[in-house]
Design an enzyme around this catalytic site. Structure first.
Site, mmCIF file in Angstrom:
data_model
loop_
_atom_site.group_PDB
_atom_site.id
_atom_site.type_symbol
_atom_site.label_atom_id
_atom_site.label_comp_id
_atom_site.label_asym_id
_atom_site.label_seq_id
_atom_site.Cartn_x
_atom_site.Cartn_y
_atom_site.Cartn_z
ATOM 1 N N ARG A 189 0.827 -1.210 0.000
ATOM 2 C CA ARG A 189 0.000 0.000 0.000
ATOM 3 C C ARG A 189 0.866 1.268 0.000
ATOM 4 N NH1 ARG A 189 -3.341 2.446 4.498
ATOM 5 N NH2 ARG A 189 -5.088 3.527 3.488
ATOM 6 N N HIS A 214 0.393 4.372 -2.579
ATOM 7 C CA HIS A 214 0.112 5.731 -2.123
ATOM 8 C C HIS A 214 1.246 6.687 -2.487
ATOM 9 C CE1 HIS A 214 -3.459 5.308 0.811
ATOM 10 N NE2 HIS A 214 -3.448 4.276 -0.009
ATOM 11 N N ASN A 271 -4.057 8.814 4.466
ATOM 12 C CA ASN A 271 -2.854 8.245 5.081
ATOM 13 C C ASN A 271 -2.806 8.323 6.603
ATOM 14 O OD1 ASN A 271 -1.951 7.741 2.485
ATOM 15 N ND2 ASN A 271 -0.594 9.509 2.405
ATOM 16 N N HIS A 318 -5.693 -6.496 -2.540
ATOM 17 C CA HIS A 318 -6.498 -6.616 -1.320
ATOM 18 C C HIS A 318 -6.691 -8.067 -0.897
ATOM 19 C CE1 HIS A 318 -8.573 -2.381 -1.529
ATOM 20 N NE2 HIS A 318 -7.271 -2.320 -1.308
#
Length: 360
Positions: free
Chosen positions: A95, A99, A127, A226
């Site tokens: 992740r 990001h 975040n 995921h």
């Protein structure tokens, strides 16, 4: 009522098991010190067209072949220990890379702390109190600085860690272009603006990805990340209690799964209660995420709309990936290369940070 009790107990049990398990599924016989040019696993190369669209953008898999040939071995050594100690780390590092790349490109801007000149992306809505894994990156950077001072960038550490975390969780390997440099700036505004929310509709998700040069295949494939990790109650509460502003749950949620989630995530309070994104195999990288979506058991709105959004071919892709894990692995690897090529700093742009949390 019996079904409700069984589902609640099962979901809570899976969550607890995920938190305490140390038995991460590593690929049998996998050589953790693979060479820079090795394909390994079921990984793919990615295409050669366009910035963020699959081309190498001036990057090279052999970038550290002479300046720091042991770089990947060092990364993998730290990851192996960290993920064995806490399987959740793998999803956190995957992740982090996502990001980072979606905000001013793959330049490690997400790692910068607040300073007199930096407004940290760590404080953005997507975040704050959410991103994890920074200490693992710090450990990797410290060991790389000992072995090869000011050579391996923090941006490349994020890319290597995302690949390594995938592999150590049972997923594909891929040839990874390297040579990114680190930014001297961060964008708090960009972080708030460019990372899609967990309750996004399918058109919104497609728009966010298209702005980065990624298409619907990339959206579905990368969403498959995921298959590992967890989500906080605050990210999926709306689906359980008030999806469309009428005080009703999301009609696409399978009923027993809905009741189980309600036992973990109350209508108020418990924001940080957690549930696995893929309760079938929460610490193993596989295609069960897609099979769960087909059963109405995607955790986030942004997961389930890949099937129900009725835009483009995302529904067909979900079905294809649920039927063929190898196909999913192939496309995930290709899309990770594409994402990792979003506007990298190369040549003399940026710098190689000595400490990933601050500019030199």
């Amino acid at each position: 009522m019996a079904v409700f009790k069984v589902t609640c107990v099962a979901l809570v049990a899976v969550t607890l098991l995920y938190l305490v398990t140390l038995g991460v599924a590593h690929p049998v016989g996998f050589n953790f010190g693979w060479g820079w040019g090795s394909h390994g696993g079921n990984g793919g190369h990615g295409g050669h067209s366009g910035n963020g669209g699959g081309g190498y953008s001036g990057l090279s898999p052999e970038y550290y072949q002479f300046s720091c040939p042991q770089a990947n071995d060092i990364v993998m050594s730290v990851l192996h220990k960290a993920i064995a100690n806490n399987p959740r780390v793998a999803a956190s590092l995957l992740r982090l890379h996502f990001h980072d790349c979606f905000v001013q490109g793959c330049d490690a801007s997400v790692l910068l702390d607040d300073s007199a000149t930096i407004s940290s992306e760590k404080n953005s809505g997507p975040n704050k109190n959410s991103l994890r894994g920074f200490e693992v990156i710090d450990e990797i950077k410290a060991k790389l600085e000992e072995a090869c001072p000011q050579t391996v960038s923090c941006a490349d550490i994020l890319a290597l860690s995302a690949r390594g975390s995938t592999v150590l969780s049972g997923g594909p390997n891929w040839v990874l272009p390297l040579g990114r440099r680190d930014s001297t700036t961060a964008s708090l505004t960009g972080s708030n603006r460019n990372i899609p929310a967990p309750n996004s509709t399918l058109p919104t998700l497609l728009n966010f990805f298209q702005r980065q040069g990624l298409d619907e295949v990339d959206l579905v494939a990368l969403s498959g990340g995921h298959t590992i990790g967890i989500a906080r109650c605050v990210t999926f509460r709306q689906r359980l209690y008030n999806q469309n502003g009428n005080n009703q749950p999301d009609s696409t949620l399978e009923r027993s799964y809905l009741f189980g989630l309600k036992s973990v995530c109350p209508s108020s309070g418990g924001d940080n209660n957690i549930s696995p994104l893929d309760f079938a195999s929460p610490a193993r990288f596989d295609n069960s995420y897609f099979r769960l979506i087909l059963m109405g058991k995607g955790l986030l709105t942004s997961d389930q709309v890949l099937l129900t959004g009725n835009v483009g071919k995302t529904m067909d892709l979900v079905k294809s990936f649920s039927d063929d894990e190898g196909l999913f692995f192939q496309h995930f690897a290709k899309s990770m290369v594409k994402m990792g090529n979003i506007r990298p700093l190369i040549g003399f742009k940026g710098q190689i940070r000595k400490n990933c949390r601050r500019v030199n």
